[in-house]
Design a protein around this motif. Structure first.
Motif, short mmCIF file in Angstrom:
data_model
loop_
_atom_site.label_atom_id
_atom_site.label_comp_id
_atom_site.label_asym_id
_atom_site.label_seq_id
_atom_site.Cartn_x
_atom_site.Cartn_y
_atom_site.Cartn_z
N LEU A 98 52.02 38.98 39.88
CA LEU A 98 51.82 39.06 41.32
C LEU A 98 52.01 40.48 41.84
CD1 LEU A 98 53.53 35.73 42.49
CD2 LEU A 98 51.15 36.15 41.84
N ARG A 101 48.72 43.27 42.48
CA ARG A 101 47.80 43.13 43.61
C ARG A 101 47.07 44.44 43.92
NH1 ARG A 101 46.70 39.51 47.54
NH2 ARG A 101 48.11 38.04 46.51
N GLU A 105 43.16 44.97 44.79
CA GLU A 105 42.72 45.56 46.07
C GLU A 105 41.81 46.76 45.86
OE1 GLU A 105 46.52 46.21 47.85
OE2 GLU A 105 46.64 44.19 48.72
N THR A 263 42.52 39.54 43.66
CA THR A 263 43.71 39.07 44.37
C THR A 263 43.66 37.57 44.65
OG1 THR A 263 42.76 39.63 46.52
CG2 THR A 263 44.09 41.32 45.45
N LEU A 266 45.37 35.88 41.94
CA LEU A 266 46.82 36.01 42.08
C LEU A 266 47.34 35.01 43.11
CD1 LEU A 266 47.29 39.90 42.02
CD2 LEU A 266 47.45 38.25 40.12
N ASP A 267 46.58 34.81 44.19
CA ASP A 267 46.97 33.79 45.17
C ASP A 267 46.99 32.41 44.53
OD1 ASP A 267 47.07 35.79 47.08
OD2 ASP A 267 45.07 35.37 47.89
#
Length: 290
Positions: A98, A101, A105, A263, A266-267
């Motif tokens: 996590l 990120r 991005e 990302t 990752l969410d």
């Protein structure tokens, strides 16, 4: 376009019938599966050249699938995987997925939440967007490994493998300076030789003159089989479409889909994986989620 969901297909029950037929063509058989896995387990113990952290059926099965159920080849892959882990501990141990990120991005890499017409997920690198002073190359490796490890948990991906697109638009000399032979060797290890998920094809698009210098670094690490799976398209998206239907590509490659950020995976990890066993599998590899 229907709504796209970032979701791992980790159940054997989610494997479509046509993929099951492909698995049979690759040597998979429900009648002999248990016996072959047991033979593989015994082979690992007898050779004792590498010590996997797990030896349960589910875990060993993905190495067998990656090498068409051939025990000797699967064993070589298993040992190559653990050798890579041993030599690159910083890519696994105490890595917090996590915290990657910033890589997502930057849009340097992503993997599609959808599959192509053959069932592959598509791993996309856009190296021209890479700013080495903001994202170190080791974090690109860490982010790639997270995706590869997650993909290797999916039975569909275990059977069909995945494909990669290297978008080299705006690749410059500042990027080449960071692509040493060591970096090239690690990249090939991840995509070709050392992970329990096959790369079925690598597609190069939008390359410029800098590509020739980069390719000279990578070429020595490509075996004959992998060179046959390497396709160079330039800016001709119709050439890419001969391999991947536009229905399953982002708009930037003449397809129908929007770009989906790393990302979002990752969410998904944060929201879903504590309840379906994925987080436990990843923690056993050394990743941290607290």
């Amino acid at each position: 376009m229907p709504a796209i969901e970032h979701k791992l297909n980790i159940s054997e029950e989610e494997v479509p019938e046509q993929i099951l037929r492909l698995a049979e063509q690759q040597g998979e058989s429900t009648s002999s599966e248990a016996a072959v896995i047991e033979q593989f387990r015994s082979y690992i113990l007898e050779r004792n050249e590498c010590q996997p952290h797990r030896s349960d059926d589910k875990y060993l099965k993905k190495f067998l699938r990656a090498r068409y159920w051939k025990i000797e080849n699967s064993y070589r892959l298993l040992c190559s995987y653990y050798k890579f882990r041993e030599h690159n501990k910083s890519y696994y141990e105490k890595v917090r997925p996590l915290d990657l990120r910033h890589v997502g991005e930057s849009d340097i890499l992503s993997v599609t939440p959808y599959r192509d017409q053959h069932g592959h997920r598509i791993l996309i690198y856009r190296f021209g967007l890479w700013r080495p002073n903001r994202v170190i190359v080791d974090d690109i490796f860490r982010a790639t490994i997270v995706l590869q490890e997650l993909g290797s948990l999916e039975p569909i991906s275990q059977i069909v493998g995945g494909v990669g697109i290297f978008d080299l638009k705006d690749l410059g000399l500042e990027h080449i300076l960071h692509l040493s032979p060591s970096v090239a060797q690690k990249m090939i290890a991840l995509l070709v030789t050392s992970m329990p998920i096959r790369t079925s094809a690598l597609h190069i698009v939008n390359q410029n003159w800098v590509f020739n210098a980069a390719f000279k670094i990578f070429k020595p690490f490509l075996n004959a089989a992998m060179r046959e799976k390497l396709y160079i398209h330039g800016s001709d998206m119709s050439s890419l479409h001969k391999h991947i239907d536009p229905e399953h590509l982002p708009k930037r490659y003449g397809g129908l889909h929007e770009d989906y950020s790393y990302t979002l995976w990752l969410d998904m990890l944060k929201e879903q994986c504590s309840t379906n066993g994925v987080q436990k599998d990843m923690e056993q590899l050394g990743f941290i989620f607290d």
